[in-house]
Design an enzyme around this catalytic site. Structure first.
Site, PDB file in Angstrom:
ATOM      1  N   LYS A  92       4.543   1.186   3.549  1.00 32.19           N
ATOM      2  CA  LYS A  92       3.839   1.982   2.743  1.00 32.19           C
ATOM      3  C   LYS A  92       4.712   3.310   2.157  1.00 32.19           C
ATOM      4  O   LYS A  92       5.056   3.614   1.099  1.00 32.19           O
ATOM      5  CB  LYS A  92       2.579   2.665   3.016  1.00 32.19           C
ATOM      6  CG  LYS A  92       1.391   1.785   3.285  1.00 32.19           C
ATOM      7  CD  LYS A  92       1.240   1.105   2.121  1.00 32.19           C
ATOM      8  CE  LYS A  92       0.121  -0.027   2.424  1.00 32.19           C
ATOM      9  NZ  LYS A  92      -0.335  -0.927   1.253  1.00 32.19           N
ATOM     10  N   GLU A 114      -5.718   6.590  -2.622  1.00 38.55           N
ATOM     11  CA  GLU A 114      -6.873   5.910  -1.905  1.00 38.55           C
ATOM     12  C   GLU A 114      -6.033   5.373  -0.606  1.00 38.55           C
ATOM     13  O   GLU A 114      -4.825   4.814  -0.563  1.00 38.55           O
ATOM     14  CB  GLU A 114      -7.191   4.894  -2.773  1.00 38.55           C
ATOM     15  CG  GLU A 114      -6.577   3.380  -2.824  1.00 38.55           C
ATOM     16  CD  GLU A 114      -5.198   3.432  -3.331  1.00 38.55           C
ATOM     17  OE1 GLU A 114      -4.807   4.528  -4.258  1.00 38.55           O
ATOM     18  OE2 GLU A 114      -4.380   3.020  -3.071  1.00 38.55           O
ATOM     19  N   SER A 381       4.642  -5.808   8.456  1.00 36.31           N
ATOM     20  CA  SER A 381       4.351  -4.709   7.878  1.00 36.31           C
ATOM     21  C   SER A 381       3.949  -3.332   8.354  1.00 36.31           C
ATOM     22  O   SER A 381       4.050  -2.440   7.761  1.00 36.31           O
ATOM     23  CB  SER A 381       3.371  -5.035   6.705  1.00 36.31           C
ATOM     24  OG  SER A 381       1.983  -5.469   7.610  1.00 36.31           O
TER      25      SER A 381
END
Ligand SMILES: Cc1ncc(COP(=O)(O)O)c(/C=N/[C@@H](Cc2c[nH]c3ccccc23)C(=O)O)c1O
Length: 399
Positions: A92, A114, A381
């Site tokens: 991210k 969000e 990830s």
């Protein structure tokens, strides 16, 4: 910004000036060498790029044993792309660094985001702290409960976490609230979207910021193995880590590309988030894409053991890649992901995020039938620290 019939910009009139302003700035920066230099510098010295391409020897050995036990005598070499080792613990940060520089360039004063798994929330709070912006993160109440370690991190980083109790209290509801906030604070607020979805240009710019994953992985595998992988696999929530790994490989026709959806408790029921396997095209959160809707066109809540995949839609580029046939999308069940979570922890000493465990679970399924000299890259990830309480309670473990 269309991907075939998918993508586009379905937003309220009040949002149009904002979206057009974002698009103008995005078109300016995407080829601006100074912007790229600043982003590269932060990616290197702050986020810790390049992330490692690690030969998962323990998992490879385990799957070779499984293969010989089945009398197949195969088992490919499995590599992990270590996005879990980035600062904040997932991919991210790649997207957040790019977007915070964009927000700065646009003269914005406030950041909103969000989150479901909390990873994007933490990464947003991190770049907001680093660049001195107030930050509000919208998070479904369900996810606040199941990803509490990340809620504490966001607060420690100075962000305000706003629990969303509407609907199921997961990603869809959090995204609805973030969009509502944005519409009412058009002047000073930058909406730092957490995945490769939303109205154009968001899917394109998030894919651009995340494609560093695939660009690095392609160079690394050529360096370490002297050839391209046979198969690459990534979990698909909104689709940002997956499109980031996949995009640089799309023209390598011999590379099989597989996106993993949240099969939840099975596709025969409604407790899953397999938007492309069990959904249909519709409009959600500003873009046209595959999504889960009932006969009346109501968006379903869906379900996944992992908060980051618990979203009844998907980024539009994946919808296009599905229909074009270039990428296969397959579901992995909650239980299969949980097994892969435990296996990876045991044989590799790596606790993966439950989202990433979905991708590993598919490798566990297909690798034993592959040849020994074949190569598979799985996008790791994120790390699983956020999930240890959830998994512990599911396994009936005492903390
Ligand atoms: C470690 C990890 N891996 C994979 C994913 C799947 O997301 P993606 O497909 O984009 O790679 C997530 C999602 N984490 C985000 C997911 C998210 C944020 N905003 C969204 C909007 C729609 C769909 C998903 C998200 C979160 O903080 O919850 C994640 O935290």
């Amino acid at each position: 910004g269309m991907f075939g019939i998918f993508g586009g910009r379905f937003v309220a009139e009040t949002l149009m000036p904002l979206i057009l302003d974002l698009e103008r700035h995005w078109n300016e920066v995407k080829n601006d060498p100074d912007f790229r230099a600043e982003l590269t510098d932060l990616s290197t010295h702050y986020a810790g790029r390049p992330s490692k391409l690690y030969f998962a020897e323990g998992l490879t050995k385990h799957l070779r044993e499984v293969s010989s036990a089945k009398g197949l005598g195969g088992g490919a070499k499995v590599y992990f792309k270590r996005e879990d080792l980035n600062h904040t613990g997932s991919h991210k940060i790649n997207n957040c660094l790019g977007q915070i520089l964009l927000a700065k360039r646009m003269g914005k004063k406030r950041i909103i985001a969000e989150t479901g798994a909390g990873q994007h929330g933490v990464a947003s709070a991190t770049v907001a702290a680093r660049f001195g912006y107030p930050c509000v993160v919208y998070m479904g109440a369900t996810d606040v409960a199941r990803q509490s370690p990340n809620v504490f991190r966001m607060k420690l980083l100075g962000a305000e976490v706003r629990p969303v109790t509407a609907g199921h209290g997961t990603l869809k509801d959090a995204m609805n609230e973030a969009l509502r906030d944005w519409v009412t604070n058009v002047e000073d607020t930058y909406y730092l979207i957490g995945t490769a979805a939303g109205p154009h240009p968001y899917p394109e710019l998030v894919r651009d910021f995340q494609s560093v994953i695939g660009t690095e992985a392609r160079a690394q595998i050529l360096e370490q193995e002297g050839r391209l992988p046979d198969t690459i696999i990534a979990a698909v929530g909104g689709g940002s880590n997956a499109i980031g790994l996949f995009h640089p490989f799309l023209d390598d026709k011999d590379v099989r590309i597989i996106g993993i959806e949240a099969g939840g408790r099975g596709l025969d029921g409604i407790e899953h988030c397999a938007s492309m396997n069990a959904g249909s095209p519709g409009v959600l959160h500003g873009n046209r894409t595959y999504l889960l809707q009932n006969a009346d066109g109501q968006i379903m809540d869906g379900h996944s053991i992992s908060a980051g995949l618990d979203y009844p839609g998907v980024g539009p580029e994946h919808s296009w890649l599905r229909d074009s046939g270039r990428v296969e999308y397959v579901p992995i069940l909650d239980d299969e992901a949980l097994e892969a979570f435990k296996l990876t922890t045991r044989v590799e000493g790596i606790i993966p995020a439950l989202e990433s465990a979905h991708a590993i679970a598919h490798a566990v399924k297909i690798v034993p039938a592959m040849d020994k000299d074949q190569i598979v890259i799985v996008n790791l990830s994120g790390r699983g620290d956020k999930d240890v309480h959830t998994v512990a309670s599911m396994l009936g473990m005492e903390i």
